[in-house]
Design a protein around this motif. Structure first.
Motif, PDB file in Angstrom:
ATOM      1  N   PRO A 162      54.203  43.135  38.918  1.00  0.00           N
ATOM      2  CA  PRO A 162      54.175  44.596  39.031  1.00  0.00           C
ATOM      3  C   PRO A 162      55.564  45.191  38.853  1.00  0.00           C
ATOM      4  O   PRO A 162      56.532  44.726  39.462  1.00  0.00           O
ATOM      5  N   ALA A 209      48.215  50.777  32.601  1.00  0.00           N
ATOM      6  CA  ALA A 209      49.260  51.430  33.384  1.00  0.00           C
ATOM      7  C   ALA A 209      49.347  52.915  33.068  1.00  0.00           C
ATOM      8  O   ALA A 209      48.922  53.380  32.019  1.00  0.00           O
ATOM      9  N   SER A 225      48.959  52.691  39.481  1.00  0.00           N
ATOM     10  CA  SER A 225      48.715  51.319  39.035  1.00  0.00           C
ATOM     11  C   SER A 225      49.885  50.404  39.391  1.00  0.00           C
ATOM     12  O   SER A 225      50.960  50.858  39.786  1.00  0.00           O
ATOM     13  N   GLU A 226      49.664  49.094  39.238  1.00  0.00           N
ATOM     14  CA  GLU A 226      50.721  48.123  39.526  1.00  0.00           C
ATOM     15  C   GLU A 226      51.897  48.281  38.570  1.00  0.00           C
ATOM     16  O   GLU A 226      53.036  48.004  38.925  1.00  0.00           O
ATOM     17  N   TYR A 227      51.597  48.690  37.341  1.00  0.00           N
ATOM     18  CA  TYR A 227      52.646  48.895  36.353  1.00  0.00           C
ATOM     19  C   TYR A 227      52.744  50.382  36.044  1.00  0.00           C
ATOM     20  O   TYR A 227      51.755  51.113  36.120  1.00  0.00           O
TER      21      TYR A 227
END
Length: 322
Positions: free
Chosen positions: A85, A109, A144-146
């Protein structure tokens, strides 16, 4: 961070991102990874060694230069997934936004562009950018994680510091076949020096009273200093000079070593575009003009007398030392 480069040298925005990335990583307890792709990548990675990057991922894969965008997306995606991430920084340029948007789509993302600053609160990164033609400033964070953020050039200073990060050669993504091929590259002849890359910028504003002074007194001073001509939004809105010269929140963000503002009030929208300039000189008939609050030197008087005299003195000085 995705490093854009040309002619074996990283573009300035890439160095600016490297400095800001270190600051963000230190605040979040993470590391900085740089991805350098294509011909000259090795030379670029050596230069990046002067910046605070933990790992520099390099590939001089010929496919990067032979094909459009996709190889760069593949490599950046692979590094992002391996790192976990992350906030992914790309330049807010045609190439950077193209690569960044495709990587964002692949990673599921969020993507936000034209970023001029970052804010960290509760372990989350807020991306600051002007919207609606500069009428409002937004701060958005990723769910989001990214997250992919396209950074506006000249928004941050590039500051070399303890670097010499580990250089890692990237493995070629397996099973990739590329269709869009580059047949030829055409470099157009250079026109006037752009305000984004100039080390000296001389800008004119409403105080000039019309388009003619841009072609004469402003350009003459810029020419003798080897610089570029800029303008305020008021001058551009009045159609005195093209938008490509506009400095400010709704124009170009610049970071010259010397910025000379002639007949410009210096509203906050203009300040946003040149706040990272090295030395700021303002020439204005009004001693209480807002730009005087943050200029290094405020010259009060008639610009139509001061600027030609300054240009004349600079020419005489140059001739004396020729």
């Amino acid at each position: 961070m995705f490093v854009e480069h040309a002619g074996g040298r990283p573009r300035r925005v890439s160095l600016e991102m490297a400095t800001k990335a270190r600051e963000l990583a230190d605040s979040l307890g993470g590391g900085v990874h740089a991805v350098v792709l294509g011909k000259g990548g090795g030379d670029v990675s050596t230069q990046l060694g002067a910046y605070p990057i933990d790992t520099i991922h390099v590939s001089e894969d010929a496919d990067v230069d032979a094909h459009l965008i996709d190889p760069q997306v593949d490599y950046l995606e692979a590094v992002a997934k391996a790192a976990g991430p992350a906030l992914i920084l790309v330049p807010n340029t045609m190439v950077g936004r193209d690569v960044g948007s495709r990587v964002a789509a692949r990673l599921g993302a969020g993507l936000t562009a034209d970023i001029v600053d970052f804010q960290i609160a509760d372990g989350r990164v807020g991306c600051v950018s002007p919207k609606l033609g500069g009428l409002t400033i937004t701060t958005c964070a990723f769910k989001s994680e990214y997250g992919v953020a396209a950074v506006r050039p000249n928004s941050f200073k590039a500051v070399p510091s303890a670097g010499a990060g580990q250089v890692v050669q990237l493995a070629k993504p397996a099973g990739k076949a590329y269709v869009m091929k580059v047949e030829d590259e055409v470099v157009e002849a250079a026109g006037e020096l752009g305000v984004e890359e100039a080390s000296v910028v001389v800008s004119g504003g409403r105080g000039l009273g019309g388009p003619e002074p841009f072609k004469t007194i402003i350009k003459d001073l810029a020419d003798v200093l080897g610089g570029a001509v800029g303008a305020s939004r008021a001058a551009v809105d009045a159609s005195w000079i093209p938008h490509s010269h506009q400095v400010g929140q709704t124009g170009k963000t610049i970071s010259p070593s010397l910025y000379i503002a002639v007949g410009i009030s210096g509203a906050i929208q203009h300040k946003v575009g040149m706040r990272t300039a090295g030395t700021i000189v303002a020439i204005n008939k009004d001693a209480s003009v807002p730009i005087g609050e943050f200029a290094d030197l405020l010259v009060v008087g008639d610009l139509f007398q001061i600027v030609p005299e300054l240009t004349k003195a600079l020419k005489e000085n140059a001739a004396a030392h020729a």
